[in-house]
Design a protein around this motif. Structure first.
Motif, PDB file in Angstrom:
ATOM      1  N   PRO B 155      -7.603 -34.449  12.768  1.00  0.00           N
ATOM      2  CA  PRO B 155      -9.264 -34.049  12.471  1.00  0.00           C
ATOM      3  C   PRO B 155      -9.728 -34.807  11.295  1.00  0.00           C
ATOM      4  O   PRO B 155      -9.072 -35.407  10.422  1.00  0.00           O
ATOM      5  CB  PRO B 155      -9.080 -32.491  11.995  1.00  0.00           C
ATOM      6  N   GLN B 156     -11.114 -35.017  11.341  1.00  0.00           N
ATOM      7  CA  GLN B 156     -11.624 -35.960  10.246  1.00  0.00           C
ATOM      8  C   GLN B 156     -11.673 -35.099   9.021  1.00  0.00           C
ATOM      9  O   GLN B 156     -11.515 -35.759   7.967  1.00  0.00           O
ATOM     10  CB  GLN B 156     -12.724 -36.486  10.632  1.00  0.00           C
ATOM     11  N   SER B 157     -11.935 -33.831   9.259  1.00  0.00           N
ATOM     12  CA  SER B 157     -12.420 -32.748   7.783  1.00  0.00           C
ATOM     13  C   SER B 157     -10.958 -32.762   7.270  1.00  0.00           C
ATOM     14  O   SER B 157      -9.907 -32.508   7.966  1.00  0.00           O
ATOM     15  CB  SER B 157     -12.958 -31.671   8.198  1.00  0.00           C
ATOM     16  N   LEU B 158     -11.067 -32.926   5.728  1.00  0.00           N
ATOM     17  CA  LEU B 158      -9.789 -32.780   5.037  1.00  0.00           C
ATOM     18  C   LEU B 158      -9.029 -31.301   5.415  1.00  0.00           C
ATOM     19  O   LEU B 158      -7.989 -31.147   5.550  1.00  0.00           O
ATOM     20  CB  LEU B 158     -10.096 -32.838   3.610  1.00  0.00           C
ATOM     21  N   ALA B 159     -10.012 -30.184   5.212  1.00  0.00           N
ATOM     22  CA  ALA B 159      -9.630 -28.971   5.437  1.00  0.00           C
ATOM     23  C   ALA B 159      -8.703 -28.823   6.619  1.00  0.00           C
ATOM     24  O   ALA B 159      -7.794 -28.098   6.759  1.00  0.00           O
ATOM     25  CB  ALA B 159     -10.769 -27.836   5.234  1.00  0.00           C
ATOM     26  N   ARG B 160      -9.153 -29.250   7.681  1.00  0.00           N
ATOM     27  CA  ARG B 160      -8.689 -29.072   8.903  1.00  0.00           C
ATOM     28  C   ARG B 160      -7.401 -29.974   9.101  1.00  0.00           C
ATOM     29  O   ARG B 160      -6.619 -29.444   9.701  1.00  0.00           O
ATOM     30  CB  ARG B 160      -9.684 -29.564  10.122  1.00  0.00           C
ATOM     31  N   ARG B 161      -7.349 -31.083   8.461  1.00  0.00           N
ATOM     32  CA  ARG B 161      -6.054 -31.861   8.372  1.00  0.00           C
ATOM     33  C   ARG B 161      -5.034 -30.847   7.621  1.00  0.00           C
ATOM     34  O   ARG B 161      -3.921 -31.034   8.149  1.00  0.00           O
ATOM     35  CB  ARG B 161      -6.306 -33.131   7.493  1.00  0.00           C
ATOM     36  N   ILE B 162      -5.479 -30.348   6.689  1.00  0.00           N
ATOM     37  CA  ILE B 162      -4.250 -29.480   5.898  1.00  0.00           C
ATOM     38  C   ILE B 162      -4.217 -28.130   6.722  1.00  0.00           C
ATOM     39  O   ILE B 162      -2.814 -28.070   6.943  1.00  0.00           O
ATOM     40  CB  ILE B 162      -5.149 -28.966   4.656  1.00  0.00           C
ATOM     41  N   LEU B 163      -5.009 -27.665   7.306  1.00  0.00           N
ATOM     42  CA  LEU B 163      -4.804 -26.666   8.324  1.00  0.00           C
ATOM     43  C   LEU B 163      -3.629 -27.082   9.379  1.00  0.00           C
ATOM     44  O   LEU B 163      -2.835 -26.502   9.671  1.00  0.00           O
ATOM     45  CB  LEU B 163      -6.016 -26.064   8.892  1.00  0.00           C
ATOM     46  N   GLN B 164      -3.863 -28.248   9.966  1.00  0.00           N
ATOM     47  CA  GLN B 164      -3.329 -28.661  10.998  1.00  0.00           C
ATOM     48  C   GLN B 164      -1.740 -29.037  10.794  1.00  0.00           C
ATOM     49  O   GLN B 164      -0.717 -28.720  11.234  1.00  0.00           O
ATOM     50  CB  GLN B 164      -3.725 -30.193  11.716  1.00  0.00           C
ATOM     51  N   ARG B 168       1.760 -27.232  11.842  1.00  0.00           N
ATOM     52  CA  ARG B 168       2.634 -28.276  12.338  1.00  0.00           C
ATOM     53  C   ARG B 168       4.025 -28.304  11.625  1.00  0.00           C
ATOM     54  O   ARG B 168       5.070 -28.481  12.211  1.00  0.00           O
ATOM     55  CB  ARG B 168       2.237 -29.787  12.215  1.00  0.00           C
ATOM     56  N   ILE B 169       4.122 -27.910  10.230  1.00  0.00           N
ATOM     57  CA  ILE B 169       5.323 -28.310   9.482  1.00  0.00           C
ATOM     58  C   ILE B 169       6.428 -27.203  10.217  1.00  0.00           C
ATOM     59  O   ILE B 169       7.442 -28.115  10.345  1.00  0.00           O
ATOM     60  CB  ILE B 169       5.119 -27.932   8.014  1.00  0.00           C
ATOM     61  N   THR B 183       6.364 -36.083  16.862  1.00  0.00           N
ATOM     62  CA  THR B 183       5.345 -36.815  17.270  1.00  0.00           C
ATOM     63  C   THR B 183       4.319 -36.879  16.230  1.00  0.00           C
ATOM     64  O   THR B 183       4.353 -36.003  15.134  1.00  0.00           O
ATOM     65  CB  THR B 183       4.758 -35.912  18.515  1.00  0.00           C
ATOM     66  N   ARG B 184       3.296 -37.739  16.370  1.00  0.00           N
ATOM     67  CA  ARG B 184       2.244 -37.493  15.475  1.00  0.00           C
ATOM     68  C   ARG B 184       0.791 -37.604  15.917  1.00  0.00           C
ATOM     69  O   ARG B 184       0.698 -38.437  16.766  1.00  0.00           O
ATOM     70  CB  ARG B 184       2.378 -38.767  14.393  1.00  0.00           C
ATOM     71  N   PRO B 185      -0.105 -36.817  15.395  1.00  0.00           N
ATOM     72  CA  PRO B 185      -1.263 -36.862  16.014  1.00  0.00           C
ATOM     73  C   PRO B 185      -1.904 -38.149  15.861  1.00  0.00           C
ATOM     74  O   PRO B 185      -1.751 -38.758  14.920  1.00  0.00           O
ATOM     75  CB  PRO B 185      -2.016 -35.930  15.236  1.00  0.00           C
ATOM     76  N   LYS B 205     -13.979 -33.398  21.248  1.00  0.00           N
ATOM     77  CA  LYS B 205     -12.983 -32.862  20.575  1.00  0.00           C
ATOM     78  C   LYS B 205     -12.996 -31.389  20.733  1.00  0.00           C
ATOM     79  O   LYS B 205     -14.316 -30.681  21.152  1.00  0.00           O
ATOM     80  CB  LYS B 205     -13.031 -33.136  18.988  1.00  0.00           C
ATOM     81  N   SER B 206     -11.671 -30.720  20.602  1.00  0.00           N
ATOM     82  CA  SER B 206     -11.710 -29.384  20.818  1.00  0.00           C
ATOM     83  C   SER B 206     -10.580 -28.640  19.964  1.00  0.00           C
ATOM     84  O   SER B 206     -10.029 -29.480  19.460  1.00  0.00           O
ATOM     85  CB  SER B 206     -11.506 -28.976  22.166  1.00  0.00           C
ATOM     86  N   ARG B 207     -10.573 -27.413  19.949  1.00  0.00           N
ATOM     87  CA  ARG B 207      -9.190 -26.796  19.239  1.00  0.00           C
ATOM     88  C   ARG B 207      -9.368 -27.037  18.004  1.00  0.00           C
ATOM     89  O   ARG B 207      -8.317 -27.869  17.413  1.00  0.00           O
ATOM     90  CB  ARG B 207      -7.959 -26.884  19.694  1.00  0.00           C
ATOM     91  N   LEU B 208     -10.428 -27.074  17.209  1.00  0.00           N
ATOM     92  CA  LEU B 208     -10.405 -27.086  15.629  1.00  0.00           C
ATOM     93  C   LEU B 208     -10.326 -28.746  15.636  1.00  0.00           C
ATOM     94  O   LEU B 208      -9.823 -29.415  14.450  1.00  0.00           O
ATOM     95  CB  LEU B 208      -9.240 -26.232  14.851  1.00  0.00           C
TER      96      LEU B 208
END
Lengths: 363, 232
Positions: B155-164, B168-169, B183-185, B205-208
């Protein structure tokens, strides 16, 4: 090195048993031209960093092959560093447009996994096996890519023992530490001291512990502690339960630290595979202990009539099992079979298929 | 779609793959495939599927009377795909190949396909491989043809990247332990597509913003007066 890379190095070292990927692809060192050498390595993060350290002062290219973040030897044995990983990085990196030579220098320990004939057929690149250790690459390059016997052999110096040992021991140490912290606080401090202490002693003094194979050494240590415990019980007048428990804990720890005391070294066979096989554990997921136990229990045999004496077995053997007899018909000779650790590099690389493992049929 | 990492686990047990992946992706995997077929596949299309897995999308395309060629590097997956195709009586419309993505240069002629589809595949490759595959895709696509890609994205937004990252971890750790792969997004699929020569005509785009659908077109060659030999 930035914070993120230092963190990755620390994680890679402490959790060596888990893969840690670096981005596969082409790396450039110095100012290479179209005749500069091309090296290849696996994409385990620590491996790439180390190789890069020794290539720093050369003018060359490095292809980082996709091996699932696993080091060269393990990936080669485990099917993660194969001709396909090499073909993939050769084709996608565009290296063929950068240099006119078509010789790819693989790490010698890639030999158990990479079918170099297939690489040549698919890409036109000829593979040759360079030194085992990246630290020998500068000397290897300086001597116009001539490999000495010293560069062919695996070694087990103190720094490697501690480095590999930590990766094997740390996750178990951490796990037990957490369990004790939750259920058995009383023994936490003792464990936190005794664990690393025994680890340092066992790996530090590895070559000096009597016994030829890994489990001989382990048995020796256990016997030593057992005798100590017995003496304490029989001879010491004013006995404390604490000292006894401590000795018992040490015995347990020695077993845990040394669980695959042969397999962690680069020159003993693993004792774990045959043991698991005997215990009836034939396979976990893709790892076939039964098959590996058979090979480990087997013996390398050479068909003298098909051998042409090309010397590839001599070149790829990391322990020096072979000699090439130069008088008359050149053939390979299995000179020191007791050194063989069943890596099967020679079996895969022999162009005539003259080498095989004679596996003992199990009754 | 963070749950996609589980796919590698499921891949080792190819048989449970379909049910598993559909459940874990909350129906997204199935949904996006239907959307692709409904909107972009037309009767008689020659379709290439890159990384066809168990053949779900290939079957959907063939049911719409397209001629499909699919390839995958996993034999276990292809076995299931083959069964699925036989059950749907589509053997004459689907051809399966066992090969890796970097073998595309030898396997297909220039300008062979009308459409190229690929779902949850590019993120399995490293960046040089992605570039290579898109370059090859461009080569084998007919002028005016479409490439349709659905995959996990960053995702482009930082908050969503952190959430992802947080989601994922644990999944990545489990996958690492069980299969030693990950794998890596996709980071900048738009750039990759543009670099390969494609023109993006649709994206969703979908799912956050963890999941993206991209449709891009290979343009018609322009008349180049300086280099007339390039005119088809």
């Amino acid at each position: 090195m930035g914070f993120k890379e230092s963190l990755r190095t620390a994680v890679g070292t402490l959790f060596r048993l888990l893969p840690l990927s670096a981005e596969p692809g082409l790396r450039v060192f110095g100012h290479p031209d179209d005749r500069s050498p091309v090296f290849l390595t696996a994409n385990f993060d620590l491996t790439v960093k180390r190789v890069a350290r020794y290539l720093r002062d050369l003018d060359c290219y490095l292809l980082v092959a996709p091996t699932g973040g696993i080091n060269v030897w393990c990936a080669a044995k485990g099917g993660n560093l194969t001709a396909h990983s090499v073909i993939s990085v050769v084709k996608t990196s565009g290296i063929s447009n950068k240099v006119t030579n078509r010789t790819l220098i693989l790490p010698q320990l890639a030999a158990p996994g990479v079918d170099i004939r297939l690489v040549r057929q698919e890409t036109g690149w000829r593979c040759k096996f360079g030194p085992v250790y990246a630290r020998d690459i500068p000397e290897y390059a300086a001597s116009r890519f001539k490999k000495t016997d010293g560069m062919r052999r695996v070694k087990w110096p103190l720094v490697d023992r501690l480095d590999v040992g930590i990766g094997v021991f740390f996750p178990v140490f951490l796990l037990i530490l957490v369990i004790l912290a939750v259920f058995l606080r009383a023994w936490l401090a003792e464990f936190a001291v005794l664990g690393p202490g025994l680890f340092l002693l066992m790996y530090g003094f590895y070559p000096f512990i009597p016994g030829r194979a890994g489990w001989h050494k382990l048995l020796f240590l256990e016997a030593l502690l057992g005798v100590g415990l017995l003496c304490y019980i029989l001879l010491v007048a004013d006995q404390s339960r604490y000292a006894r428990d401590l000795l018992l804990m040490a015995m347990g720890l020695v077993a845990v630290i040394g669980i695959d005391f042969g397999g962690v070294t680069p020159f003993y066979k693993s004792d774990l595979d045959p043991l698991l096989d005997k215990l009836g554990l034939k396979r976990i997921g893709p790892v076939d202990f039964g098959e590996r136990a058979k090979i480990i229990g087997g013996k390398i045999v050479l068909n003298q009539t098909t051998c042409t004496g090309c010397g590839i077995c001599y070149d790829v053997c990391p322990t020096g099992v072979y000699e090439i007899e130069k008088n008359g018909d050149k053939t390979a000779v299995i000179k020191s079979p007791e050194l063989c650790e069943a890596c099967e590099a020679c079996v895969l690389q022999c162009p005539k298929g003259a080498l095989a493992f004679e596996t003992r049929s199990r009754t | 779609m963070a749950s996609y990492v589980f796919m590698k686990v499921l891949e080792s047990s190819a048989r449970r793959y379909d049910a598993g992946i559909n459940m874990l992706s909350l129906g997204q995997s199935e949904e996006v495939k239907r959307e692709i077929v409904k909107n972009y596949i037309t009767v008689g299309d020659k379709v290439l599927e890159i990384g066809c897995g168990t053949g779900t999308l290939a079957v959907l395309c063939a049911e719409k009377s397209a001629l499909v060629t699919g390839f995958d590097v996993s034999l276990g997956m292809l076995d299931i795909a083959r069964k699925k195709i036989e059950e749907s009586n589509l053997t004459d419309r689907i051809e399966l190949k066992h090969m890796g993505a970097v073998e595309m240069d030898k396997a297909f002629d220039d300008e062979t396909f009308h459409k190229i589809v690929s779902t949850l595949f590019l993120s399995e490759l490293y960046s040089d491989e992605q570039k290579y595959v898109l370059r090859e895709a461009y080569r084998v696509l007919k002028p005016g043809g479409l490439i349709i890609i659905a995959d996990e994205i960053k995702p482009q937004s930082l908050a969503r990247r952190i959430l992802q990252l947080l989601i994922r971890i644990p999944l990545v750790a489990i996958t690492y332990i069980l299969t030693q792969t990950s794998t890596r997004p996709l980071k900048d699929i738009r750039n990759l597509l543009a670099e390969a020569g494609f023109e993006i005509i649709y994206q969703k785009k979908s799912r956050l913003d963890f999941f993206g659908l991209y449709v891009a077109r290979k343009g018609y060659p322009k008349w180049d007066s300086k280099n007339p030999s390039e005119q088809p």
